[in-house]
Design an enzyme around this catalytic site. Structure first.
Site: not given
Length: 199
Positions: A145, A147, A152
């Protein structure tokens, strides 16, 4: 920072490496400022407390009025070396296109996605795989779940914002862009754990 002599330091001096990192961050900030100007929703980044070495700059956004999808695209366009993303639901063709373009210019791109969400008919994971991006799907037994994305090894994007049209245009969502190498390293470690578990 490049404190000890390594193979990388033989090729690029410590100061040059630090200057390149600063230039990358400034490029991403400039892209975000342009977007903020275009949408009339400019914000000043917040400086969070910390030592000079572990300084974190944070910039929050709220969807749909802060053009979240475009801001994620702008951050991806500013990447020079790597993008590692752990995304629960990924259906945005614009963000997929930005990742594919990043790979085409030599950026290493890896994506870990949730099993059930990856099976949806609007998922862009097959498109990413066909374009040669490294994509792994988390095992079915556990919901992945997260996100977040690490760009870089110095910039983190995280929040409730899934990379979907619904999240970008209809839902009330948030995400935050965090600049800080120490914090980015923590997220990179978590990404690597997910990446290994998804193999």
């Amino acid at each position: 920072k490049c404190a000890k002599a390594t193979n990388e330091c033989f090729l690029i001096s410590c100061q040059e490496k630090n200057n390149m990192l600063l230039l990358r961050q400034l490029t991403i900030i400039a892209l975000l400022v342009v977007l903020a100007f275009l949408c009339g929703c400019s914000k000043a980044p917040m400086q969070l407390p910390g030592t000079e070495e572990h300084k974190i700059t944070a910039e929050p956004f709220f969807c749909p009025h802060d053009l979240c999808e475009q801001r994620v695209v702008a951050a991806i366009q500013g990447a020079d070396e790597s993008i590692d993303a752990a995304i629960y639901s990924f259906t945005s063709r614009e963000i997929a296109g930005a990742l594919i373009a990043a790979k085409a210019r030599g950026v290493r791109v890896r994506v870990v996605a949730d099993y059930l969400q990856s099976r949806g008919e609007s998922s862009v994971l097959d498109e990413l795989t066909r374009a040669g991006l490294k994509v792994r799907v988390y095992p079915r037994a556990t919901t992945m779940h997260n996100k977040f994305a690490v760009i870089d090894n110095s910039l983190v994007i995280t929040g409730s914002f899934n990379w979907t049209k619904s999240a970008a245009h209809y839902n009330r969502e948030n995400f935050i862009i965090l600049f800080g190498r120490g914090l980015a390293e923590e997220y990179e470690n978590e990404f690597f754990r997910l990446w290994v578990e998804a193999s």
